[in-house]
Design a protein around this motif. Structure first.
Motif, short mmCIF file in Angstrom:
data_model
loop_
_atom_site.label_atom_id
_atom_site.label_comp_id
_atom_site.label_asym_id
_atom_site.label_seq_id
_atom_site.Cartn_x
_atom_site.Cartn_y
_atom_site.Cartn_z
N GLY A 1 42.13 35.33 37.69
CA GLY A 1 42.55 36.66 38.12
C GLY A 1 42.88 36.72 39.60
O GLY A 1 43.26 35.73 40.22
N PHE A 2 42.71 37.91 40.17
CA PHE A 2 43.03 38.13 41.58
C PHE A 2 41.97 37.46 42.46
O PHE A 2 40.78 37.72 42.34
N MET A 3 42.44 36.57 43.33
CA MET A 3 41.55 35.85 44.25
C MET A 3 42.04 36.10 45.68
O MET A 3 43.22 36.30 45.91
N ILE A 4 41.10 36.07 46.61
CA ILE A 4 41.43 36.24 48.02
C ILE A 4 40.78 35.10 48.80
O ILE A 4 39.62 34.76 48.56
N GLN B 1 43.78 44.23 45.21
CA GLN B 1 45.02 43.56 45.61
C GLN B 1 45.75 44.35 46.67
O GLN B 1 46.31 43.79 47.60
N GLU B 2 45.74 45.67 46.53
CA GLU B 2 46.42 46.53 47.50
C GLU B 2 45.79 46.41 48.89
O GLU B 2 46.48 46.31 49.90
N PHE C 1 45.87 43.37 54.64
CA PHE C 1 45.37 42.32 55.54
C PHE C 1 46.42 41.24 55.76
O PHE C 1 46.49 40.64 56.81
N ASP C 2 47.24 41.01 54.76
CA ASP C 2 48.24 39.96 54.81
C ASP C 2 49.32 40.25 55.85
O ASP C 2 49.93 39.34 56.39
N LYS C 3 49.57 41.52 56.12
CA LYS C 3 50.67 41.91 57.00
C LYS C 3 50.27 41.96 58.40
O LYS C 3 49.70 41.76 59.19
#
Length: 125
Positions: free
Chosen positions: A96-99, A117-118, A123-125
């Motif tokens: 699934g969704f991993m960070i 995820q949102e 954080f990614d930006k």
């Protein structure tokens, strides 16, 4: 001796051109067919693609089956073994969704650490 998939393909292609028909060649061709069939089942299970809800017992069975092959597919085998590695604080497989944490380089399930995820995309930006 185990034979890598690429080597087995080259050997069987050469054997086909020479019309080889000995028992050892037949064994090699059968082993190559078995490995190709196994690769299709690996692809179908979706474990290497990080698809969620992959049954751990299915991946374990695929790993154990590969251990008995004459012709090996090490890339797919390594990916399956990676799927079975424990991640996160829960020490469960990648699913699934991993960070990823840039500090410790560990991977975490979003729900286990309370990040959606949102939120992660911010954080990614």
């Amino acid at each position: 001796r185990k034979i890598p998939l690429d080597e087995a393909k080259v050997m069987t292609d050469a054997g086909d051109k020479l019309n080889i028909n000995c028992p050892e060649y037949k064994t090699l061709r059968a082993a190559l067919r078995a490995t190709r069939s196994w690769l299709l089942r690996v692809k179908k299970c979706g474990a290497a693609n990080g698809q969620a809800q992959v049954a751990a017992n299915l991946v374990t069975d695929l790993i154990n089956e590969h251990n008995n092959f004459l012709v090996t597919a090490m890339d797919a085998f390594t990916e399956l073994k990676q799927v079975m590695c424990g991640y996160c604080v829960c020490r469960q497989p990648y699913e699934g969704f991993m960070i990823g944490c840039d500090g410790c380089e560990e991977w975490y399930h979003g729900p286990c650490v309370g990040i959606s995820q949102e939120q992660a995309q911010k954080f990614d930006k």
